[in-house]
Design an enzyme around this catalytic site. Structure first.
Site, PDB file in Angstrom:
ATOM      1  N   SER A  48       4.667  22.161  -9.831  1.00  0.00           N
ATOM      2  CA  SER A  48       5.034  20.931  -9.114  1.00  0.00           C
ATOM      3  C   SER A  48       6.413  21.034  -8.474  1.00  0.00           C
ATOM      4  O   SER A  48       6.901  20.081  -7.891  1.00  0.00           O
ATOM      5  CB  SER A  48       5.005  19.743 -10.072  1.00  0.00           C
ATOM      6  OG  SER A  48       5.825  19.990 -11.206  1.00  0.00           O
ATOM      7  N   ASN A  74       7.647  15.582 -21.148  1.00  0.00           N
ATOM      8  CA  ASN A  74       6.924  14.324 -20.912  1.00  0.00           C
ATOM      9  C   ASN A  74       7.865  13.123 -20.801  1.00  0.00           C
ATOM     10  O   ASN A  74       7.703  12.271 -19.922  1.00  0.00           O
ATOM     11  CB  ASN A  74       5.901  14.087 -22.014  1.00  0.00           C
ATOM     12  CG  ASN A  74       4.820  15.145 -22.029  1.00  0.00           C
ATOM     13  OD1 ASN A  74       4.769  15.994 -21.123  1.00  0.00           O
ATOM     14  ND2 ASN A  74       3.954  15.121 -23.031  1.00  0.00           N
ATOM     15  N   HIS A 113      -6.883 -18.375  15.172  1.00  0.00           N
ATOM     16  CA  HIS A 113      -7.999 -17.596  15.756  1.00  0.00           C
ATOM     17  C   HIS A 113      -7.568 -16.858  17.029  1.00  0.00           C
ATOM     18  O   HIS A 113      -8.395 -16.617  17.908  1.00  0.00           O
ATOM     19  CB  HIS A 113      -9.199 -18.494  16.080  1.00  0.00           C
ATOM     20  CG  HIS A 113      -9.566 -19.452  15.000  1.00  0.00           C
ATOM     21  ND1 HIS A 113     -10.432 -19.155  13.981  1.00  0.00           N
ATOM     22  CD2 HIS A 113      -9.142 -20.717  14.755  1.00  0.00           C
ATOM     23  CE1 HIS A 113     -10.539 -20.189  13.170  1.00  0.00           C
ATOM     24  NE2 HIS A 113      -9.762 -21.153  13.614  1.00  0.00           N
ATOM     25  N   SER A 132       3.131   7.800  29.322  1.00  0.00           N
ATOM     26  CA  SER A 132       1.856   8.512  29.328  1.00  0.00           C
ATOM     27  C   SER A 132       2.032   9.796  30.126  1.00  0.00           C
ATOM     28  O   SER A 132       2.794   9.844  31.088  1.00  0.00           O
ATOM     29  CB  SER A 132       0.788   7.631  29.969  1.00  0.00           C
ATOM     30  OG  SER A 132      -0.236   8.425  30.529  1.00  0.00           O
ATOM     31  N   LYS A 170       2.727   3.682  32.818  1.00  0.00           N
ATOM     32  CA  LYS A 170       2.588   3.228  31.427  1.00  0.00           C
ATOM     33  C   LYS A 170       3.883   3.209  30.630  1.00  0.00           C
ATOM     34  O   LYS A 170       4.730   4.065  30.776  1.00  0.00           O
ATOM     35  CB  LYS A 170       1.593   4.136  30.689  1.00  0.00           C
ATOM     36  CG  LYS A 170       0.178   3.985  31.172  1.00  0.00           C
ATOM     37  CD  LYS A 170      -0.507   2.788  30.569  1.00  0.00           C
ATOM     38  CE  LYS A 170      -1.257   3.212  29.324  1.00  0.00           C
ATOM     39  NZ  LYS A 170      -1.888   2.068  28.676  1.00  0.00           N
ATOM     40  N   ASN A 214       4.219   2.447  26.603  1.00  0.00           N
ATOM     41  CA  ASN A 214       3.358   2.110  25.460  1.00  0.00           C
ATOM     42  C   ASN A 214       4.144   1.734  24.200  1.00  0.00           C
ATOM     43  O   ASN A 214       5.217   2.273  23.945  1.00  0.00           O
ATOM     44  CB  ASN A 214       2.451   3.298  25.128  1.00  0.00           C
ATOM     45  CG  ASN A 214       1.457   3.577  26.242  1.00  0.00           C
ATOM     46  OD1 ASN A 214       1.010   2.654  26.917  1.00  0.00           O
ATOM     47  ND2 ASN A 214       1.142   4.837  26.455  1.00  0.00           N
ATOM     48  N   GLU A 244       2.515   0.684  16.998  1.00  0.00           N
ATOM     49  CA  GLU A 244       1.181   1.173  16.620  1.00  0.00           C
ATOM     50  C   GLU A 244       1.259   2.131  15.431  1.00  0.00           C
ATOM     51  O   GLU A 244       0.409   2.099  14.533  1.00  0.00           O
ATOM     52  CB  GLU A 244       0.520   1.880  17.814  1.00  0.00           C
ATOM     53  CG  GLU A 244       0.122   0.911  18.911  1.00  0.00           C
ATOM     54  CD  GLU A 244      -0.314   1.609  20.199  1.00  0.00           C
ATOM     55  OE1 GLU A 244      -0.659   2.804  20.164  1.00  0.00           O
ATOM     56  OE2 GLU A 244      -0.284   0.953  21.252  1.00  0.00           O
ATOM     57  N   TYR A 292       0.269  11.499 -22.676  1.00  0.00           N
ATOM     58  CA  TYR A 292       0.429  12.234 -21.425  1.00  0.00           C
ATOM     59  C   TYR A 292      -0.788  13.085 -21.109  1.00  0.00           C
ATOM     60  O   TYR A 292      -1.379  13.711 -21.987  1.00  0.00           O
ATOM     61  CB  TYR A 292       1.681  13.124 -21.491  1.00  0.00           C
ATOM     62  CG  TYR A 292       1.869  13.952 -20.233  1.00  0.00           C
ATOM     63  CD1 TYR A 292       2.510  13.395 -19.129  1.00  0.00           C
ATOM     64  CD2 TYR A 292       1.361  15.241 -20.124  1.00  0.00           C
ATOM     65  CE1 TYR A 292       2.662  14.126 -17.955  1.00  0.00           C
ATOM     66  CE2 TYR A 292       1.508  15.978 -18.962  1.00  0.00           C
ATOM     67  CZ  TYR A 292       2.156  15.414 -17.873  1.00  0.00           C
ATOM     68  OH  TYR A 292       2.303  16.135 -16.715  1.00  0.00           O
TER      69      TYR A 292
HETATM   70  N1  ARG Z   1       5.409  18.465 -13.928  1.00  0.00           N
HETATM   71  C1  ARG Z   1       4.975  17.617 -14.985  1.00  0.00           C
HETATM   72  C2  ARG Z   1       4.632  16.222 -14.434  1.00  0.00           C
HETATM   73  O1  ARG Z   1       5.033  15.971 -13.349  1.00  0.00           O
HETATM   74  C3  ARG Z   1       6.034  17.492 -16.023  1.00  0.00           C
HETATM   75  C4  ARG Z   1       5.521  17.207 -17.397  1.00  0.00           C
HETATM   76  C5  ARG Z   1       4.796  18.375 -17.921  1.00  0.00           C
HETATM   77  N2  ARG Z   1       4.331  18.124 -19.233  1.00  0.00           N
HETATM   78  C6  ARG Z   1       3.351  18.843 -19.801  1.00  0.00           C
HETATM   79  N3  ARG Z   1       3.010  18.504 -20.986  1.00  0.00           N
HETATM   80  N4  ARG Z   1       2.744  19.779 -19.143  1.00  0.00           N
HETATM   81  O2  ARG Z   1       3.966  15.463 -15.045  1.00  0.00           O
END
Ligand code: ARG
Length: 459
Positions: free
Chosen positions: A22, A109, A155, A276, A282, A284, A289, A316
């Site tokens: 991540s 966690n 309306h 455009s 144009k 726009n 939008e 978790y």
């Molecule tokens: N990258 C993990 C998350 O965003 C961090 C926690 C990871 N915990 C674990 N038990 N694998 O949730």
């Protein structure tokens, strides 16, 4: 570097590593991660769990890492799983043995729960500031336009005359409620999960009150299982952002309509319009939008998050890692849209003449004409019918109620006198509506006063 290894006999497959990682997105909260770690070791040392010497060298190391990331000297790589392992690995590389003590009495966690809270708490405050600027822009337009008459619609059909101040005031109310919602979320979420461990707290004598105080929380969370698996505040935030976007989107829809050649109520500034590639004439309203378009994207984050959470057993589960990209994207999108919208509004020209002309057409004063009869003793239902017939006559003649000769009025009811014209002028229609909340200038000034106070007291 892996955070585990002891019980493994094989290397993680590269694809698995990539899938699991991540760091590419949780690097966004490196400052929060480091801030949380500093608070954690400060507490550990106070409790005698960590030596003061180790605490100091950890803090120094963390601060250096933070500086180096900020300056670009330390770059994120594909090697580490997440921001937590990235920081810990670099810390240990820099300060040695002491770095390995950082994770005492903590799990990723509670660490990730803390980081996400710190990050979103900061973003909520920034978003609130942007909403406040938007309210200031709206109030300025309101103050300048308490007697700018325009048609009010139901309306998308002309209904009754109102003022531009009144119309802007409706949005002031919406965005003010949006701020209230952000405030409520902040109040509910502002408890510190640090010290909850993996799920069941820890065996160390942590002072969770103290950590919470160091990180500006109201106090520690009260259940360690909930602490590591609660994503309610992110769902609430996504809901609040969805509502902000829905409000912006409605406003954009109106601006797009008002900016058309048919309406010409406003002109979006050149700096906020686009052209455009083929049609030279144009100009726009792309920004309006796009804000309208991006609303769906923020709704997506709400639905995704709800769906991610719906089947998760306590505590978790890795599914929860999915919260980040949705929420980060929704935050960036919402903040960007508020800012862009504000700029578009500030530079937009209101074409007051056209608004007024439009209000005069479409029989927006028909209700007031009926009220005139009621004030002369005619029952409302009869008055409604009489004015309906007069409107029909006007449509046939291609004129407005104000242009219909008095003889025509008298033909249908002897109650009408010359003063009917004054009673149905646009000014009268608006200025008579002076109960609080209505568009009349007296009521409007009172409300503007309330809004001024509000903005003064809600920095
Ligand atoms: N990258 C993990 C998350 O965003 C961090 C926690 C990871 N915990 C674990 N038990 N694998 O949730």
């Amino acid at each position: 570097m892996k955070l585990w290894g002891g019980r493994f006999t094989k290397e993680t497959d590269q694809l698995v590593h990539n899938f699991n990682a991540s760091l590419s997105f949780d690097q966004k909260f490196y400052e929060e991660d480091i801030r949380g770690s500093i608070a954690h070791v400060t507490m550990l040392a106070k409790q005698g769990i960590l030596s003061e010497q180790d605490r100091d060298s950890i803090i120094r190391g963390l601060e250096e890492i933070c500086e180096d990331i900020k300056s670009g000297k330390l770059e994120f790589d594909g090697e580490h799983e997440d921001i937590h392992s990235f920081v810990e690995a670099h810390l240990t590389e820099r300060i040695g043995e002491a770095g390995k003590r950082l994770h005492t009495g903590r799990s990723r966690n509670d660490q990730v729960a803390l980081d996400m809270k710190l990050y979103t708490r900061k973003e909520i405050l920034l978003m609130d500031e942007l909403l406040k600027s938007l309210l200031e822009s709206l109030l300025k337009i309101m103050k300048e336009n308490t007697d700018t008459i325009m048609p009010g619609f139901t309306h998308l059909q002309k209904a009754q005359p109102i003022t531009l101040a009144h119309h802007m005031g409706a949005y002031f109310e919406m965005f003010k409620r949006d701020r209230d919602r952000l405030h409520d979320i902040h109040e509910r979420m502002n408890y510190c999960p640090l010290g909850s461990g993996a799920l069941a707290g820890t065996t160390y004598p942590l002072d969770r009150e103290y950590s919470a105080k160091l990180l500006d929380f109201y106090g520690p969370t009260l259940n360690s299982m909930d602490s590591v698996s609660d994503r309610d505040y992110l769902i609430e935030l996504s809901a609040a952002m969805s509502i902000i976007m829905m409000h912006l989107s409605r406003f954009c829809e109106e601006i797009i309509i008002w900016n058309t050649n048919e309406y010409q109520f406003v002109e979006i500034d050149d700096s906020y319009s686009t052209g455009s590639s083929i049609m030279p004439q144009k100009k726009n309203p792309d920004i309006a939008e796009l804000v309208r378009g991006k609303t769906g994207r923020v709704y997506g984050s709400l639905v995704s998050l709800l769906t991610t959470m719906k089947g998760l057993s306590l505590a978790y589960n890795k599914d929860m890692q999915e919260d980040k990209e949705f929420v980060f994207d929704a935050i960036d999108t919402t903040k960007g849209c508020i800012e862009l919208f504000c700029g578009m509004l500030d530079t937009m020209t209101f074409k007051k003449e056209n608004m007024r002309k439009s209000a005069e057409g479409g029989f927006t004063n028909a209700t007031d004409a009926a009220d005139y009869l009621v004030n002369h003793g005619v029952p409302f239902r009869d008055a409604h019918g009489i004015i309906g017939e007069l409107v029909l006559t006007c449509i046939e003649k291609g004129i407005s109620l104000g242009e219909l000769p008095i003889s025509e009025y008298k033909k249908i009811s002897p109650v009408f006198e010359e003063d009917i014209y004054d009673a149905i002028s646009m000014e009268t229609c608006v200025s008579k509506r002076n109960t609080i909340g209505a568009p009349g200038p007296e009521a409007m000034k009172q409300v503007i006063g309330i809004y001024e106070e509000y903005l003064k007291n809600n920095g």
